[in-house]
Structures are given as C-alpha cells and as structure tokens.
Scaffold this motif. Structure first.
Motif, PDB file in Angstrom:
ATOM      1  N   ALA A 144       5.820  52.528  36.468  1.00 44.80           N
ATOM      2  CA  ALA A 144       6.936  53.376  36.885  1.00 44.80           C
ATOM      3  C   ALA A 144       7.231  54.305  35.718  1.00 44.80           C
ATOM      4  CB  ALA A 144       8.163  52.534  37.232  1.00 44.80           C
ATOM      5  N   ALA A 147      11.523  56.892  33.770  1.00 42.35           N
ATOM      6  CA  ALA A 147      12.634  56.065  34.264  1.00 42.35           C
ATOM      7  C   ALA A 147      13.969  56.487  33.674  1.00 42.35           C
ATOM      8  CB  ALA A 147      12.366  54.603  33.937  1.00 42.35           C
ATOM      9  N   GLU A 149      16.761  54.779  35.201  1.00 38.11           N
ATOM     10  CA  GLU A 149      17.471  53.529  35.453  1.00 38.11           C
ATOM     11  C   GLU A 149      16.441  52.432  35.662  1.00 38.11           C
ATOM     12  OE1 GLU A 149      20.512  53.389  38.487  1.00 38.11           O
ATOM     13  OE2 GLU A 149      21.111  55.457  38.070  1.00 38.11           O
ATOM     14  N   VAL A 150      16.700  51.251  35.098  1.00 32.44           N
ATOM     15  CA  VAL A 150      15.798  50.110  35.253  1.00 32.44           C
ATOM     16  C   VAL A 150      16.626  48.869  35.525  1.00 32.44           C
ATOM     17  CG1 VAL A 150      14.034  48.655  34.172  1.00 32.44           C
ATOM     18  CG2 VAL A 150      14.100  51.101  33.650  1.00 32.44           C
ATOM     19  N   VAL A 159      13.255  50.816  39.737  1.00 32.30           N
ATOM     20  CA  VAL A 159      13.275  51.899  38.747  1.00 32.30           C
ATOM     21  C   VAL A 159      13.628  53.220  39.428  1.00 32.30           C
ATOM     22  CG1 VAL A 159      11.937  53.169  37.028  1.00 32.30           C
ATOM     23  CG2 VAL A 159      11.520  50.716  37.369  1.00 32.30           C
ATOM     24  N   ARG A 161      13.363  57.105  39.037  1.00 34.66           N
ATOM     25  CA  ARG A 161      12.506  58.036  38.311  1.00 34.66           C
ATOM     26  C   ARG A 161      13.051  59.457  38.422  1.00 34.66           C
ATOM     27  NH1 ARG A 161       7.704  58.985  40.474  1.00 34.66           N
ATOM     28  NH2 ARG A 161       6.786  59.409  38.430  1.00 34.66           N
ATOM     29  N   THR A 169      13.701  56.447  43.676  1.00 33.16           N
ATOM     30  CA  THR A 169      13.862  55.028  43.350  1.00 33.16           C
ATOM     31  C   THR A 169      12.717  54.232  43.964  1.00 33.16           C
ATOM     32  OG1 THR A 169      16.269  55.254  43.283  1.00 33.16           O
ATOM     33  CG2 THR A 169      15.386  53.034  43.495  1.00 33.16           C
ATOM     34  N   VAL A 178       6.676  50.434  32.261  1.00 35.77           N
ATOM     35  CA  VAL A 178       7.738  51.393  32.567  1.00 35.77           C
ATOM     36  C   VAL A 178       7.844  52.372  31.404  1.00 35.77           C
ATOM     37  CG1 VAL A 178      10.189  51.728  33.026  1.00 35.77           C
ATOM     38  CG2 VAL A 178       9.008  49.734  33.976  1.00 35.77           C
ATOM     39  N   VAL A 180      10.018  55.486  29.798  1.00 34.24           N
ATOM     40  CA  VAL A 180      11.433  55.845  29.936  1.00 34.24           C
ATOM     41  C   VAL A 180      11.700  57.308  29.603  1.00 34.24           C
ATOM     42  CG1 VAL A 180      12.018  53.465  29.352  1.00 34.24           C
ATOM     43  CG2 VAL A 180      12.095  55.202  27.567  1.00 34.24           C
ATOM     44  N   LEU A 184      18.082  57.395  30.271  1.00 40.22           N
ATOM     45  CA  LEU A 184      18.162  55.953  30.539  1.00 40.22           C
ATOM     46  C   LEU A 184      19.311  55.304  29.768  1.00 40.22           C
ATOM     47  CD1 LEU A 184      17.002  53.410  31.841  1.00 40.22           C
ATOM     48  CD2 LEU A 184      15.405  53.233  29.925  1.00 40.22           C
TER      49      LEU A 184
END
Length: 252
Positions: A144, A147, A149-150, A159, A161, A169, A178, A180, A184
């Motif tokens: 993913a 990102a 949000e995780v 996640v 994106r 999402t 992942v 980032v 984030l």
C-alpha cells in the motif's frame, strides 16, 4: 508484531543543494545530512503502533555509508528498539540503487520476520519512489503506497492512499509493505534523555556480502545540472495589455 523501518541518510531538506562544477553530481562537502523526511514519518508511525500495543518491537535499518549510524541513532532516540546498519559504500557520493536496497531489505526481512514494513514513499535526494514496490515484488507481500492513514486490524491493514484523484482506501493482507506520505503524522522531536539512551541501544553492523547481495551500480549518471532559472515577470497596466501579452507569447 515486529515492524521494520528502512531509513536513509540524505541532505537535510533545509539545505540548498549545490551541483558540482563538472556536473558529475551534487556537492556534499560540509553539508548537513539528516534522516529522509518520509522515513522519519515512517519511524513515527511505527513507534505509535508500539505505543498503542499493536507492535512489540521497532527495528530501523539503513543501507549506505558508515556515517548512516547517525541516522539510525536518531531513529533509536525517537523510540526504535534496535538498528541494523548495512555498510554498502565508502564514498558518501555513492547512492545504492533501489533494486540493490530492496534485495538487501528482503534478506533482512527473511532473518527478522517482521509483520509490517513501514517505509518512506521516496527519498528526497533521488526521488525514485521504487524501493517499496520492488521489495513487495521480491517478497510477494501486499503493498500500500502513499499512505496518509494506517490502521491495523488483526491480519489486515486498512490504508488510505493519496492518489491523483483524491483519496483511496484499501485493505491489504498482512504481512505488508506500506510506504508513507507526508500527511500521515507529525514526527516527534527526540528528547535529550532519549538521545542519551539511544547510544546504548543495539546497533548491528553488516555488509552486503553477509547477505550475498551485489550492490554494483546498474545505472550511470550522465549529467547533473541546476534547474533553469525562472524568467522575470512583467507588469501590465490593464486587462487589454495582459491579453495582448498572452497572445504574443502564444498562451491564448
């Protein structure tokens, strides 16, 4: 769950980059270096997962010159538990290419068996944005990217994106890679007590030969140059003058 975080030593983002007179690369003499900002965000996220009880251990990994110890100590001061430095170059001007980095990270992951790899989406020095994707392909793990949000829920990660059209999402199966993006989180500053504690935390030193990986360059940098200087603007006194100037420039 163990979280692995690759970090890279780059020119500090506040420093104005100077190109060498012969165009062979960037001048790094007496230049302040620091952790890649995207990697700093990845370290922060890994520490937050540990603080929330989702992760048990955070391991930082850096590949490059011996001076990358400083970058790893920063990660340790932020809250990582231990670090691994793979000394893959003697010259600070040598940049290990993404495929070699991905192969070395795969070897580390095979040994460490983390449940999640959090990495910066790209390094601000070469902007290749390739290592995370290559690592995912080599491991056969879910990925993913970008990102903002995780959230970890059992054997899956949700996640959000940042894509061209807005936000996307997705849910990926763990273990996963992942990468980032900037939004984030806001990385913490390392406190003085934690900086002192970081000096005593484990930092293992390895070489590519320990993992059987060849880091010889596959790419050749033909030329490095400064971006073209922006031309000065021109003031106009009316809308008619503006339209006339745009027509002359072929903009309308």
């Amino acid at each position: 769950m163990k979280v692995l975080v690759p970090v890279k030593r780059v020119i500090d983002y506040n420093v104005k980059v100077r190109v060498k007179a012969d165009g062979t690369g960037v001048d790094l003499a007496n230049v302040k270096m620091s952790m890649n900002p995207f990697d700093e965000i990845a370290v922060e996220q890994a520490i937050r997962l540990k603080e929330a009880g989702t992760a048990d251990e955070v391991v930082a990994v850096s590949i490059g010159v011996k001076q990358s110890q400083e970058t790893l100590r920063t990660a340790l001061a932020m809250g990582a538990d231990r670090a691994i430095l793979i000394v893959a170059a003697d010259d600070v001007h040598t940049d290990i290419e993404p495929l070699a980095v991905a192969k070395l990270l795969k070897a580390v992951i095979d040994e460490e068996q983390p449940g999640l790899v959090l990495a910066g989406k790209q390094a601000i020095d070469n902007d290749m944005n390739a290592t995370g994707q290559m690592l995912s392909a080599l491991l056969g793990w879910s990925q993913a990217t970008f990102a903002s949000e995780v959230a970890i829920d059992g054997d899956h990660a949700t996640v959000t994106r940042e894509v061209d059209g807005g936000l996307q999402t997705i849910k990926v199966k763990m273990p996963a890679i992942v990468t980032v993006d900037l939004r984030l989180n806001e990385p913490r500053y390392a406190s003085l007590p934690n900086i002192m504690k970081a000096k005593k935390k484990p930092l293992d030193e390895k070489t590519p030969a320990d993992y059987g990986v060849n880091v010889a360059a596959r790419l050749e940098i033909v030329k490095t140059s400064e971006p073209e200087a922006r031309k000065a603007g021109e003031m106009v006194t009316s809308v008619d003058d503006l339209v006339s100037k745009l027509k002359e420039a072929g903009a309308v």
